[in-house]
Design an enzyme around this catalytic site. Structure first.
Site, PDB file in Angstrom:
ATOM      1  N   MET A 102       1.023  -1.355   0.432  1.00 51.00           N
ATOM      2  CA  MET A 102      -0.015   0.137  -0.016  1.00 51.00           C
ATOM      3  C   MET A 102       0.854   1.212   0.233  1.00 51.00           C
ATOM      4  O   MET A 102       2.010   1.202   0.686  1.00 51.00           O
ATOM      5  CB  MET A 102      -1.045  -0.181   1.225  1.00 51.00           C
ATOM      6  CG  MET A 102      -1.969  -1.273   1.228  1.00 51.00           C
ATOM      7  SD  MET A 102      -2.829  -0.898   2.707  1.00 51.00           S
ATOM      8  CE  MET A 102      -1.446  -1.555   4.032  1.00 51.00           C
ATOM      9  N   GLY A 189       1.327   3.890   5.205  1.00 52.62           N
ATOM     10  CA  GLY A 189       1.890   3.085   3.880  1.00 52.62           C
ATOM     11  C   GLY A 189       2.344   1.757   4.514  1.00 52.62           C
ATOM     12  O   GLY A 189       3.086   2.235   5.286  1.00 52.62           O
ATOM     13  N   SER A 190       2.434   0.579   3.927  1.00 53.09           N
ATOM     14  CA  SER A 190       2.742  -0.854   4.811  1.00 53.09           C
ATOM     15  C   SER A 190       2.621  -1.423   3.632  1.00 53.09           C
ATOM     16  O   SER A 190       2.470  -1.620   2.423  1.00 53.09           O
ATOM     17  CB  SER A 190       1.816  -0.211   6.174  1.00 53.09           C
ATOM     18  OG  SER A 190       0.197  -0.435   5.771  1.00 53.09           O
ATOM     19  N   ARG A 191       2.220  -2.805   4.145  1.00 53.07           N
ATOM     20  CA  ARG A 191       2.567  -4.119   3.300  1.00 53.07           C
ATOM     21  C   ARG A 191       1.514  -5.092   4.169  1.00 53.07           C
ATOM     22  O   ARG A 191       1.303  -5.026   5.501  1.00 53.07           O
ATOM     23  CB  ARG A 191       3.426  -4.813   3.223  1.00 53.07           C
ATOM     24  CG  ARG A 191       3.566  -6.360   1.932  1.00 53.07           C
ATOM     25  CD  ARG A 191       4.957  -6.644   1.935  1.00 53.07           C
ATOM     26  NE  ARG A 191       4.984  -7.599   2.792  1.00 53.07           N
ATOM     27  CZ  ARG A 191       6.713  -7.955   2.674  1.00 53.07           C
ATOM     28  NH1 ARG A 191       7.089  -7.987   2.694  1.00 53.07           N
ATOM     29  NH2 ARG A 191       6.404  -9.816   2.919  1.00 53.07           N
TER      30      ARG A 191
END
Length: 232
Positions: A102, A189-191
């Site tokens: 993301m 922001g990340s996964r």
């Protein structure tokens, strides 16, 4: 329908987790306008971005036993066979894993990939390296859910990244979840990693765009029945 109602229908709702941030951005923008107008316009742009970041649009989730939907908006960054982290308790055999990255421009509300019950929630402190790197799944701060379904257990891991420094979960152990139901959020922001049961075949490929609650990642249903849909 009036013009005002038509406009409102096109604007997605904002998740409550974003209210403090949006308020802070708006207040800072007002102060910047008082200092120097050009700074105020920069603040306005950042406030609008913050609004977009915390948007929480309605999603129409396909509902059928055996379907696994995307837990996050973003780009499919990896589709691999890999041994899951021991903390998940999913065994020591390689399982299919779909990773969704993301960016700061994606909607960051996370949704359950399946209907089931939350068996375990495991928080793991860690680093904040680039979430796109494979080692982020073991090195970074993360929050893991194991969801039990009739087809087996699904692992869902929220992973913090370079910018993301706060993982939020809305669920508890033992709680039932519907497919596409909101279960958490990661700020900035990340996964998300999804570990599928052994033998499941991912239906997405690297580089593909995923939409939380709608994009089908896998289908390990034994039947051939048609899909139904649920809006949330």
């Amino acid at each position: 329908m009036s013009v005002v109602n038509s406009i409102r229908a096109q604007i997605p709702p904002i998740h409550r987790e974003g209210y403090p941030f949006i308020g802070a951005f708006a207040l800072a923008t007002l102060v910047l306008f008082l200092i120097w107008a050009p700074l105020g316009w920069i603040g306005t742009v950042l406030t609008i971005w913050c609004l977009l970041f915390f948007r929480d649009p309605v999603r129409v989730t396909p509902v059928r036993e055996g379907l696994v939907v995307a837990p996050a908006d973003g780009r499919v960054s990896m589709v691999v066979q890999i041994i899951p982290p021991p903390a998940l308790g999913l065994g020591d055999k390689p399982l299919p894993r779909v990773s969704i990255f993301m960016s700061v421009f994606n909607c960051h509300v996370n949704r359950s990939p399946v209907a089931g019950r939350v068996e375990r929630i495991i928080y793991s402190p860690g680093k904040f390296i680039n979430a796109e790197l494979d080692k982020a799944s073991e090195d970074n701060e993360r929050n893991s859910l194991v969801i039990s379904t009739p087809a087996g257990q699904i692992g869902v891991v929220q992973i913090a990244g370079l910018v993301a420094r706060r993982i939020v979960a809305f669920v508890r152990e033992g709680q039932p979840l519907a497919a596409g139901e909101r279960f958490g959020l990661i700020r900035f922001g990340s996964r998300l990693d999804v570990y599928l049961p052994e033998g499941a075949k991912p239906l997405v490929s690297e580089g593909q765009t995923a939409i939380a609650g709608e994009t089908v990642l896998a289908d390990f249903s034994l039947g051939d029945g048609g899909r139904t849909y649920r809006a949330d």
